[in-house]
Design a protein around this motif. Structure first.
Motif, PDB file in Angstrom:
ATOM      1  N   ASP A  11       0.760  -1.021  -0.305  1.00  0.00           N
ATOM      2  CA  ASP A  11       0.182   0.162   0.064  1.00  0.00           C
ATOM      3  C   ASP A  11       0.742   0.873  -0.259  1.00  0.00           C
ATOM      4  O   ASP A  11       0.436   2.174  -0.163  1.00  0.00           O
ATOM      5  CB  ASP A  11      -1.009   0.154   0.991  1.00  0.00           C
ATOM      6  CG  ASP A  11      -1.796  -0.894   1.866  1.00  0.00           C
ATOM      7  OD1 ASP A  11      -2.532  -1.337   0.082  1.00  0.00           O
ATOM      8  OD2 ASP A  11      -2.316  -2.062   1.364  1.00  0.00           O
ATOM      9  N   MET A 127       1.487   4.636   4.786  1.00  0.00           N
ATOM     10  CA  MET A 127       0.750   3.317   4.174  1.00  0.00           C
ATOM     11  C   MET A 127       0.530   2.577   5.476  1.00  0.00           C
ATOM     12  O   MET A 127      -0.042   1.041   5.106  1.00  0.00           O
ATOM     13  CB  MET A 127       0.669   2.907   3.308  1.00  0.00           C
ATOM     14  CG  MET A 127       0.256   4.664   2.079  1.00  0.00           C
ATOM     15  SD  MET A 127      -1.068   5.878   2.794  1.00  0.00           S
ATOM     16  CE  MET A 127      -2.318   4.656   2.054  1.00  0.00           C
ATOM     17  N   THR A 154      -3.918  -0.811   5.561  1.00  0.00           N
ATOM     18  CA  THR A 154      -5.578  -1.171   4.404  1.00  0.00           C
ATOM     19  C   THR A 154      -5.967  -2.559   5.514  1.00  0.00           C
ATOM     20  O   THR A 154      -7.630  -2.954   5.694  1.00  0.00           O
ATOM     21  CB  THR A 154      -5.667  -0.636   3.566  1.00  0.00           C
ATOM     22  OG1 THR A 154      -5.061  -2.122   3.015  1.00  0.00           O
ATOM     23  CG2 THR A 154      -5.405   0.134   3.121  1.00  0.00           C
ATOM     24  N   ALA A 178      -2.326   6.809  -1.414  1.00  0.00           N
ATOM     25  CA  ALA A 178      -2.512   5.726  -1.741  1.00  0.00           C
ATOM     26  C   ALA A 178      -2.290   5.274  -2.864  1.00  0.00           C
ATOM     27  O   ALA A 178      -2.284   5.769  -4.140  1.00  0.00           O
ATOM     28  CB  ALA A 178      -4.144   5.305  -1.219  1.00  0.00           C
ATOM     29  N   LEU A 184      -8.236   2.576  -0.492  1.00  0.00           N
ATOM     30  CA  LEU A 184      -8.437   3.125   0.993  1.00  0.00           C
ATOM     31  C   LEU A 184      -9.605   4.398   1.802  1.00  0.00           C
ATOM     32  O   LEU A 184     -10.235   3.675   2.689  1.00  0.00           O
ATOM     33  CB  LEU A 184      -7.547   4.254   0.880  1.00  0.00           C
ATOM     34  CG  LEU A 184      -7.341   4.953   2.740  1.00  0.00           C
ATOM     35  CD1 LEU A 184      -6.770   4.114   3.476  1.00  0.00           C
ATOM     36  CD2 LEU A 184      -5.856   5.971   1.921  1.00  0.00           C
TER      37      LEU A 184
END
Length: 268
Positions: A11, A127, A154, A178, A184
């Motif tokens: 991610d 991320m 995520t 992202a 996301l």
């Protein structure tokens, strides 16, 4: 054609910036350091170039500079690099300044022992989520995690709990960064829905098929970013029902205690 980068994690992506105060050379140097992953001691210029999408000639200059500054160490026998002592010094200084780790440590261990789980304190890095402190119950030995481990933003309960605890502005700022903005946005929606329904976020086989976890985010104050405490273990040890019915009240008590202790520390 724009250059395609392969980010550090599934991610991850570096944010594009047109900010005139943004120093591209510095960002590229930090991107080189970010290529080193857990379990990888040595990387060569070619591997770093492939991971960053930077030309090999640029990578060579960056690794030379970082070596001169002590952030990388060159192993001439194999022509590759490892992280240098300057990185350790920065990390130690950062972790040493987090009083919340000292406050959290006994609380995490008590919860881990009571629930036979792995309990961790973490926060976001780009991320992903990074474990800042971790405690193990006597039965939770099968999950290979430790302080400094990095997991998905995520796909994990910890990541979704961070999204639920973050401000709307912080969540909105993440979306353009992202790799898959739509994913996301959907994750944020799920995080907020779970927080509203359960008072925590859940990952029952999402992060790893055989691992269950719940997590709660909070604002520690003192200029610190949102943080999360999670509680999880292999699914043969903890079921979703056990986590929600038995572990969740204990997890909530730990988070509330951390918030209270941080409030006291800020006013002392």
């Amino acid at each position: 054609m724009p250059r395609q980068r392969r980010p550090r994690d599934a991610d991850d992506a570096l944010p594009a910036s047109e900010d005139r105060h943004f120093v591209t050379a510095l960002a590229r140097g930090l991107e080189v350091l970010g290529c080193f992953r857990r379990g990888e001691a040595l990387l060569g210029n070619q591997e770093i170039a492939a991971r960053t999408g930077l030309p090999k000639s640029t990578v060579s200059r960056l690794t030379h500079t970082l070596t001169e500054l002590g952030f990388l160490h060159h192993a001439p026998a194999v022509g590759r690099y490892r992280l240098g002592m300057a990185v350790l010094s920065l990390g130690s200084a950062m972790l040493g300044g987090l009083d919340i780790r000292r406050i959290a440590r006994p609380l995490l261990q008590t919860l881990a022992t009571e629930t036979h789980s792995i309990v961790a304190l973490g926060s976001r890095d780009r991320m992903g989520m990074v474990y800042l402190e971790l405690a193990r119950g006597d039965a939770a030995v099968a999950v290979n995690l430790e302080a400094g481990s990095r997991i998905s933003l995520t796909n994990s309960a910890m990541g979704r709990a961070w999204l639920a605890a973050a401000t709307p502005a912080d969540r909105a700022a993440l979306i353009p960064q992202a790799r898959d903005p739509a994913k996301l946005e959907a994750t944020i929606g799920r995080a907020l829905a779970e927080q509203a329904e359960f008072g925590c976020c859940c990952s029952f086989g999402d992060w790893q098929p055989d691992v269950n976890a719940i997590a709660m985010g909070f604002q520690p104050g003192g200029g610190l970013p949102p943080m999360v405490v999670n509680c999880g273990a292999p699914s043969f040890l903890v079921s979703p029902e056990y986590l929600l019915q038995e572990a969740r009240p204990r997890l909530r008590a730990v988070v509330q205690k951390l918030e209270h202790c941080m409030d006291l520390a800020m006013t002392a």
